[in-house]
Design a protein around this motif. Structure first.
Motif, PDB file in Angstrom:
ATOM      1  N   ILE A  14       0.839  -1.203   0.000  1.00 21.58           N
ATOM      2  CA  ILE A  14       0.000   0.000   0.000  1.00 21.58           C
ATOM      3  C   ILE A  14       0.873   1.252   0.000  1.00 21.58           C
ATOM      4  O   ILE A  14       0.656   2.183  -0.780  1.00 21.58           O
ATOM      5  CB  ILE A  14      -0.952  -0.014   1.208  1.00 21.58           C
ATOM      6  N   VAL A  15       1.867   1.278   0.857  1.00 15.15           N
ATOM      7  CA  VAL A  15       2.734   2.451   0.967  1.00 15.15           C
ATOM      8  C   VAL A  15       3.558   2.639  -0.308  1.00 15.15           C
ATOM      9  O   VAL A  15       3.721   3.765  -0.781  1.00 15.15           O
ATOM     10  CB  VAL A  15       3.640   2.336   2.216  1.00 15.15           C
ATOM     11  N   ILE A  16       4.059   1.558  -0.864  1.00 20.94           N
ATOM     12  CA  ILE A  16       4.825   1.667  -2.111  1.00 20.94           C
ATOM     13  C   ILE A  16       3.931   2.196  -3.226  1.00 20.94           C
ATOM     14  O   ILE A  16       4.343   3.034  -4.038  1.00 20.94           O
ATOM     15  CB  ILE A  16       5.455   0.311  -2.496  1.00 20.94           C
ATOM     16  N   GLY A  17       2.690   1.719  -3.283  1.00 15.49           N
ATOM     17  CA  GLY A  17       1.754   2.214  -4.285  1.00 15.49           C
ATOM     18  C   GLY A  17       1.471   3.703  -4.129  1.00 15.49           C
ATOM     19  O   GLY A  17       1.330   4.429  -5.105  1.00 15.49           O
ATOM     20  N   ALA A  61      11.206 -11.837  -0.748  1.00 12.10           N
ATOM     21  CA  ALA A  61      10.728 -10.671  -0.009  1.00 12.10           C
ATOM     22  C   ALA A  61      11.886  -9.924   0.645  1.00 12.10           C
ATOM     23  O   ALA A  61      11.830  -8.700   0.791  1.00 12.10           O
ATOM     24  CB  ALA A  61       9.699 -11.086   1.034  1.00 12.10           C
ATOM     25  N   TRP A  62      12.919 -10.646   1.042  1.00  8.74           N
ATOM     26  CA  TRP A  62      14.133  -9.968   1.543  1.00  8.74           C
ATOM     27  C   TRP A  62      14.728  -9.103   0.435  1.00  8.74           C
ATOM     28  O   TRP A  62      15.157  -7.968   0.675  1.00  8.74           O
ATOM     29  CB  TRP A  62      15.165 -10.987   2.013  1.00  8.74           C
ATOM     30  N   ALA A  63      14.759  -9.635  -0.784  1.00  7.90           N
ATOM     31  CA  ALA A  63      15.276  -8.862  -1.929  1.00  7.90           C
ATOM     32  C   ALA A  63      14.383  -7.659  -2.206  1.00  7.90           C
ATOM     33  O   ALA A  63      14.878  -6.577  -2.565  1.00  7.90           O
ATOM     34  CB  ALA A  63      15.371  -9.765  -3.156  1.00  7.90           C
ATOM     35  N   LEU A  64      13.085  -7.816  -2.029  1.00  4.31           N
ATOM     36  CA  LEU A  64      12.166  -6.695  -2.213  1.00  4.31           C
ATOM     37  C   LEU A  64      12.440  -5.596  -1.188  1.00  4.31           C
ATOM     38  O   LEU A  64      12.391  -4.413  -1.519  1.00  4.31           O
ATOM     39  CB  LEU A  64      10.715  -7.173  -2.100  1.00  4.31           C
ATOM     40  N   GLN A  65      12.753  -5.969   0.032  1.00  7.64           N
ATOM     41  CA  GLN A  65      13.092  -4.975   1.057  1.00  7.64           C
ATOM     42  C   GLN A  65      14.315  -4.169   0.620  1.00  7.64           C
ATOM     43  O   GLN A  65      14.359  -2.949   0.765  1.00  7.64           O
ATOM     44  CB  GLN A  65      13.361  -5.648   2.409  1.00  7.64           C
ATOM     45  N   ALA A  66      15.306  -4.876   0.089  1.00  6.51           N
ATOM     46  CA  ALA A  66      16.521  -4.193  -0.376  1.00  6.51           C
ATOM     47  C   ALA A  66      16.219  -3.286  -1.564  1.00  6.51           C
ATOM     48  O   ALA A  66      16.719  -2.157  -1.638  1.00  6.51           O
ATOM     49  CB  ALA A  66      17.581  -5.230  -0.754  1.00  6.51           C
ATOM     50  N   SER A  72      14.324   4.077  -2.697  1.00  8.43           N
ATOM     51  CA  SER A  72      13.753   5.138  -1.871  1.00  8.43           C
ATOM     52  C   SER A  72      14.581   6.420  -1.922  1.00  8.43           C
ATOM     53  O   SER A  72      14.086   7.483  -1.544  1.00  8.43           O
ATOM     54  CB  SER A  72      13.622   4.667  -0.420  1.00  8.43           C
ATOM     55  N   PHE A  73      15.793   6.337  -2.412  1.00  4.61           N
ATOM     56  CA  PHE A  73      16.620   7.531  -2.539  1.00  4.61           C
ATOM     57  C   PHE A  73      16.095   8.472  -3.630  1.00  4.61           C
ATOM     58  O   PHE A  73      16.460   9.636  -3.667  1.00  4.61           O
ATOM     59  CB  PHE A  73      18.076   7.153  -2.834  1.00  4.61           C
ATOM     60  N   VAL A  81      10.607   5.796   5.332  1.00  7.10           N
ATOM     61  CA  VAL A  81       9.570   4.761   5.230  1.00  7.10           C
ATOM     62  C   VAL A  81      10.203   3.402   4.923  1.00  7.10           C
ATOM     63  O   VAL A  81       9.804   2.367   5.482  1.00  7.10           O
ATOM     64  CB  VAL A  81       8.528   5.148   4.160  1.00  7.10           C
ATOM     65  N   ALA A  82      11.192   3.380   4.045  1.00  5.77           N
ATOM     66  CA  ALA A  82      11.870   2.126   3.711  1.00  5.77           C
ATOM     67  C   ALA A  82      12.595   1.557   4.926  1.00  5.77           C
ATOM     68  O   ALA A  82      12.583   0.336   5.145  1.00  5.77           O
ATOM     69  CB  ALA A  82      12.849   2.350   2.560  1.00  5.77           C
ATOM     70  N   ILE A  83      13.210   2.411   5.713  1.00 11.08           N
ATOM     71  CA  ILE A  83      13.891   1.950   6.932  1.00 11.08           C
ATOM     72  C   ILE A  83      12.873   1.400   7.926  1.00 11.08           C
ATOM     73  O   ILE A  83      13.109   0.363   8.555  1.00 11.08           O
ATOM     74  CB  ILE A  83      14.731   3.086   7.539  1.00 11.08           C
TER      75      ILE A  83
END
Length: 128
Positions: A14-17, A61-66, A72-73, A81-83
Motif C-alpha cells: 500500500i505504501v509503495i503504491g 521478499a528480503w530482496a524486495l526490502q533491499a 527510496s533515494f 519509510v523504507a527503513i
C-alpha cells in the motif's frame, strides 16, 4: 513467522503504491518509470505476501526490502519509510520465529501428554 511477514508485505505494498503519485508530482519522475518501478514493487509485495508459505518467496521478499531501500533515494521522505518497513520486516522475522518455536514446544508437550494418557489406560482396561 510467515503470517507476520505477509502482513508487513501487504501494508508495504500500500505504501509503495502511494509513493507513485508522490514521485510523479513532487520529484518529477516520469510516470512510466514511477509506475514501472514502484508499481512493480507493490504488485510483487502483494504476490509475495500470498506466497509466504514457500521458502523462495520469503527470500524474494528480503530482496524486495533491499530494492525498496535502494529506490527510496529517488523520493524525498521515502528513505525513512523504507527503513521503517525494513525494521518491521526484521522484527517480524525474529518475533515470528520465536512464536513458531513456542508453538512447536507447546505441540510437543501436548503430544507427550497425550502419549502418557494413552499409556496409563491400556487397551482393554476399564476406567470409571
Amino acid at each position: 513467522m510467515r503470517t507476520v511477514c505477509a502482513v508487513v508485505l501487504v501494508f508495504e505494498a500500500i505504501v509503495i503504491g502511494l509513493a507513485i503519485p508522490i514521485a510523479i508530482q513532487l520529484e518529477g519522475v516520469d510516470p512510466a518509470v514511477a509506475g514501472g518501478v514502484w508499481g512493480g514493487m507493490a504488485v510483487a509485495a502483494l504476490l509475495l505476501a500470498g506466497l509466504q508459505k514457500r521458502t523462495w518467496a520469503h527470500y524474494a521478499a528480503w530482496a524486495l526490502q533491499a530494492a525498496f531501500l535502494f529506490t527510496s533515494f529517488m523520493i524525498s521522505g521515502a528513505l525513512l519509510v523504507a527503513i521503517i518497513f525494513g525494521s518491521l520486516w526484521v522484527i517480524g522475522v525474529i518475533m515470528g520465529r520465536r512464536v513458531d518455536e513456542i508453538r512447536a514446544v507447546h505441540a510437543a508437550h501436548a503430544e507427550a501428554a497425550e502419549g502418557e494418557e494413552g499409556a496409563v489406560t491400556a487397551p482393554g482396561s476399564q476406567t470409571r
